[in-house]
Scaffold this active site. Structure first.
Site, PDB file in Angstrom:
ATOM      1  N   ASP A 444       0.845  -1.187   0.000  1.00 23.71           N
ATOM      2  CA  ASP A 444       0.000   0.000   0.000  1.00 23.71           C
ATOM      3  C   ASP A 444       0.888   1.246   0.000  1.00 23.71           C
ATOM      4  O   ASP A 444       2.115   1.163   0.144  1.00 23.71           O
ATOM      5  CB  ASP A 444      -0.886  -0.043   1.246  1.00 23.71           C
ATOM      6  N   GLU A 447       2.521   5.179  -4.047  1.00 22.87           N
ATOM      7  CA  GLU A 447       2.417   6.106  -5.186  1.00 22.87           C
ATOM      8  C   GLU A 447       3.685   6.964  -5.406  1.00 22.87           C
ATOM      9  O   GLU A 447       3.855   7.410  -6.532  1.00 22.87           O
ATOM     10  CB  GLU A 447       1.211   7.035  -5.001  1.00 22.87           C
ATOM     11  N   ASP A 545      -9.372   3.277  -1.963  1.00 24.82           N
ATOM     12  CA  ASP A 545     -10.217   3.715  -0.856  1.00 24.82           C
ATOM     13  C   ASP A 545     -11.544   4.275  -1.361  1.00 24.82           C
ATOM     14  O   ASP A 545     -11.726   5.491  -1.482  1.00 24.82           O
ATOM     15  CB  ASP A 545      -9.485   4.767  -0.024  1.00 24.82           C
TER      16      ASP A 545
END
Length: 877
Positions: A444, A447, A545
């Site tokens: 996770d 980015e 999300d």
């Protein structure tokens, strides 16, 4: 092709007859860009030198490169690669080019029968590519001049701004374009809109904005010139990781890049499935997940202790709910530090005992790992990374760049560094040896996500001022590039973060998958939030999300379909929603849809109400149990689809037009979808909805029949039906002509794999059907290369003279020895108008069948035919 050289003018044109209709720029004030100064044919295609038109200044005060090198490679009969880049003599440093994505070998000679013709217009420079099979112009950068069209600039190419525009084939309609992700959006892209691609930690509530991954690929469906003929399909892929945008207009598409080179790939199709097959030939076929990875997954942020986590598994058992994989979010960590366990809430011995119990029950365990490593000289992972020099550095290339995420100040591994693989593998291996024996990893925040913007100003760090990379002349995003991420001037081993940023999640996925493969010596799964072209070769994705809202439920279909185009079929949304609190009705509808996602996981946020299947009342529990068991019932079909995707580059979910390109009504449908070629899904997606208006597509050669999956009720293709859909029902229909392999469901995939198989036969109008089944051990790394699988082709047909229906199974590969322990236990036939008098199975009469005249179906049970042997079942009238 033909090369026509007009030496006196140095105007070089590759001509088809149709190029006579192409005119120069309509307005000389527009930017012409470049002219061709030399052109040559070569063994793999062609090359040319482009010279800048004198006295032109590009937008954003960006100077052009004076000369460029054009290379066109005929990769194979259906793939063209176009590269445009500056000559090294003009560069201060090597120009950035994306590494590690292309998996197809470049040819040494031209293909024998290319389905394209490439043409070059010399002044101003333009490129035209025509599909040979139907003479459709797929790519055309000459500017239109008719009064009904808007003209556009020629090629603009500078260090930090590149722009190239092509006309779009459309046959009088607005272009039908799909892809260009990642974002939350309808599947069919809107015209007169700009789509930005730049990896960003941005919740999925804002529609049509750039999200976690970058996929500069699009599929275009072009309507036929003759009604009733199939739509044609082709695709383009811009292999570039810099921040970019694509602007769609009714007649044109414009790529705008903030750096790098033009590395544009054309896939000629001409069917949509062929385009994806061609694309994955370039970026890599999708990863084949382990069989258990297709089971049901349960997670949430907010299982605060190992006792809470274990209680969830107990509740699944108590309520007779299938469960294959239990997950933990960041709750398990000691102060949110990677590769640690909280000594109070998740003591090592108790976590290990819990995971051992899961494994005894043939269940599995996955934990989350973030890339940020806490800055603390008492933290072993930090010290080892520092010793191995693997951190992303500041703009000087000397000091580790410091950001801030969950544990506090953090450094970030440079996954492109030569030492990164050893460092990352060591951390994963040590954690598994000394902590939980996890079976896969969830990566996770990659980015990269950063709670500071750029670098943390309250931590000593070098920040350039002014910063040409954090503040480029062309910024396609609505916010600065460094918003919620690290400095764009940060350095990695392979280049500046300005160039590499959107590939970070891809690079982490590659090394994580490699580490697990070496550690476990069997298939695993890596689920990553940030992805790039080629990520599907290594792992899967979840859609991030989302929110517990009806619109998020609906748009999850488009999200999953998009990632089928991107070569990442192992994908799904957080079922019932991540943010905000779900409702019983919404969660029930989401369970019905979500259990059909290729990757199926219930997950939600901390402090939100519990949304496990047993947490929202008895009705929801019953609906959830039914939905999960339906998934396990059709897992043999799902797994066979993943196997085919891995081998041939096909998709698992499909938009309707993939299977019915001649049915124009399917182009804009994104509230229904196909699972493979056989199952049509028409879910309820709106609050208080009890009727679904479902369109049943059809082929033009023969009207397609459809059958209710559960009872065989027949429907005619080319028609819309209002389907009564109470809260406990989802609409599944079988396509006429299909044979669907299924298996009796148990509480885990491991237990289900020992059960008898069933075949559901749905004949077409000609009373014929076909299907296939792949069975292997579900985990070996070399299943395909060793041909260690069982493959069976099933066919069904009617012999009018003998008045018999015959179902046959032909073994096409016998490489899975354990298949002799498996058997076919039952067959259901739909669409049988006349009663059956007797049945034989491999020549042996059986009487365990029942014909239902009202439903026109036959149920045959008690077969016990060995799955690994040829099959012949005769149903006599």
């Amino acid at each position: 092709f033909v090369v026509c050289v007009r030496c006196a003018m140095l105007r070089l044109v590759l001509l088809l007859g149709l190029l006579a209709t192409l005119s120069p720029l309509a307005d000389a004030s527009w930017l012409q860009g470049y002219t061709v100064s030399s052109l040559s044919n070569n063994p793999t295609g062609l090359s040319a030198v482009l010279q800048k038109v004198a006295n032109e200044q590009g937008p954003y005060n960006t100077p052009y490169y004076a000369s460029l090198n054009l290379t066109v490679v005929y990769v194979d009969n259906s793939i063209v690669r176009v590269q445009i880049q500056p000559f090294s003599s003009e560069l201060k440093s090597p120009v950035w080019q994306v590494p590690d994505v292309v998996r197809i070998a470049m040819p040494s000679t031209k293909p024998s029968n290319p389905d394209f013709v490439v043409s070059v217009v010399s002044s101003p420079f333009a490129l035209v590519i025509v599909r040979n099979s139907d003479k459709l112009v797929l790519f055309n950068t000459t500017s239109p001049s008719s009064s009904s069209d808007s003209g556009f600039n020629g090629l603009i190419f500078g260090e930090q701004y590149i722009s190239w525009t092509t006309q779009l084939p459309r046959n009088g309609q607005d272009p039908k374009i799909f892809g260009l992700g990642e974002r939350v959006q309808d599947f069919l892209l809107n015209i007169n809109q700009t789509y930005v691609m730049w990896a960003r930690d941005q919740g999925a509530a804002i529609h049509n904005t750039n999200l976690y991954g970058v996929h500069p690929f699009y599929l275009q469906m072009v309507p036929p010139s003759t009604p009733g003929q199939p739509y044609g399909a082709h695709g383009f892929f811009m292999l570039n990781s810099n921040a970019m945008s694509v602007t769609l207009q009714s007649n044109s598409l414009t790529w705008q890049l903030s750096g790098g080179i033009i590395d544009l790939w054309l896939f000629t199709g001409s069917k949509p499935a062929a385009v994806v097959e061609q694309y994955t030939r370039v970026i890599g076929r999708p990863h084949l997940p382990p069989y258990w990875g297709l089971g049901w997954h349960q997670c949430r942020w907010g299982y605060h202790t190992i006792e809470e986590t274990a209680k969830v598994v107990q509740m699944y058992e108590f309520h007779d709910l299938p469960l294959d994989v239990m997950w933990n979010d960041i709750d398990y960590m000691d102060s949110y530090m990677d590769f640690t366990l909280d000594p109070v809430r998740f003591p090592t011995s108790e976590v290990q005992a819990f995971v051992d119990y899961l494994h005894e029950q043939q269940q599995h365990y996955i934990v989350i790992v973030d890339p940020g490593i806490f800055v603390d000289d008492q933290y072993e992972a930090y010290n080892e990374g520092t010793a191995m020099n693997v951190w992303i550095t500041d703009y000087t290339g000397t000091e580790p760049l410091v950001g801030k995420v969950w544990p506090g100040y953090t450094t970030f591994p440079d996954f492109s560094h030569p030492n990164a693989s050893a460092f990352w593998s060591r951390q994963i291996s040590k954690f598994r040896a000394n902590g939980p024996a996890f079976d896969g990893l969830w990566i996770d925040m990659n980015e990269i996500s950063n709670f500071c913007t750029g670098s943390c100003t309250d931590f000593p760090v070098a920040v350039p001022s002014p910063d040409p990379w954090d503040n480029p002349p062309f910024c396609p995003t609505t916010q600065p590039l460094n918003t919620s991420t690290i400095s764009i001037s940060a350095q990695q081993h392979i280049g500046r973060n300005y160039d590499t940023h959107s590939m970070y999640g891809f690079s982490e996925t590659v090394l994580t998958a490699k580490a697990l493969e070496n550690l476990l010596n069997r298939r695993s799964i890596v689920i990553s939030r940030s992805t790039f072209a080629g990520s599907g070769f290594h792992g899967g994705h979840w859609l991030g999300d989302n929110f517990s809202r009806w619109n998020d439920l609906k748009l999850s279909i488009s999200g999953v379909l998009n990632f089928q185009l991107f070569g990442i079929p192992l994908v799904g949304a957080d079922i019932c929603g991540f943010n905000e609190e779900t409702t019983q009705e919404l969660c029930s509808r989401w369970m019905q849809l979500g259990t059909l996602y290729p990757f199926s996981r219930n997950h939600n946020a901390i402090k939100m109400r519990s949304q496990e299947p047993y947490a929202l009342g008895q009705q929801h529990l019953d609906i959830s149990r039914q939905a999960i068991r339906l998934r396990y019932l059709i897992l043999p079909y799902f797994y066979s689809l993943f196997f085919e995707a891995h081998v041939n580059g096909s998709t698992v979910w499909r938009p309707l037009f993939f299977e019915f390109p001649s049915d124009a009504k399917t182009i804009s449908i994104d509230e229904q979808f196909m699972i493979g070629s056989s199952i049509l899904v028409s879910p309820a997606l709106y609050q208080n909805q009890t009727v679904v208006s479902a369109y049943f597509p059809t082929e033009t050669s023969s009207t397609t029949l459809w059958y209710d999956f559960f009872n065989g009720t027949q429907y005619v293709g080319g028609t819309s039906y209002n389907l009564f859909t109470p809260i406990d029902r989802i609409n599944l229909h079988l396509r006429g002509g299909s044979i669907l392999p299924t298996q009796f469901a148990s509480l885990t995939t491991a237990a289900s794999r020992n059960n008898s198989f069933m075949l559901i036969v749905a004949p077409n109008k000609q009373a014929q059907a076909k299907g296939s089944l792949i069975v292997d051990d579900g985990e070996s790394l070399t299943t395909v290369s060793d041909k260690a699988y069982l493959s069976v082709d099933y066919t069904f047909q009617y012999n009018i003279n003998a008045k018999q229906y015959t179902l046959t199974g032909t073994i096409t590969n016998t490489g899975y020895p354990q298949a002799h322990n498996l058997n076919l236990g039952a067959v259901t036939l739909y669409g049988i108008r006349d009663s059956i008098s007797n049945v034989t199975v491999n020549g042996r009469p059986v009487d365990t069948f029942h014909y239902d005249r009202d439903l026109m179906s036959v149920n045959l049970t008690g077969i016990f035919a060995r799955l690994s042997s040829s099959l012949s079942i005769i149903f006599s009238l």
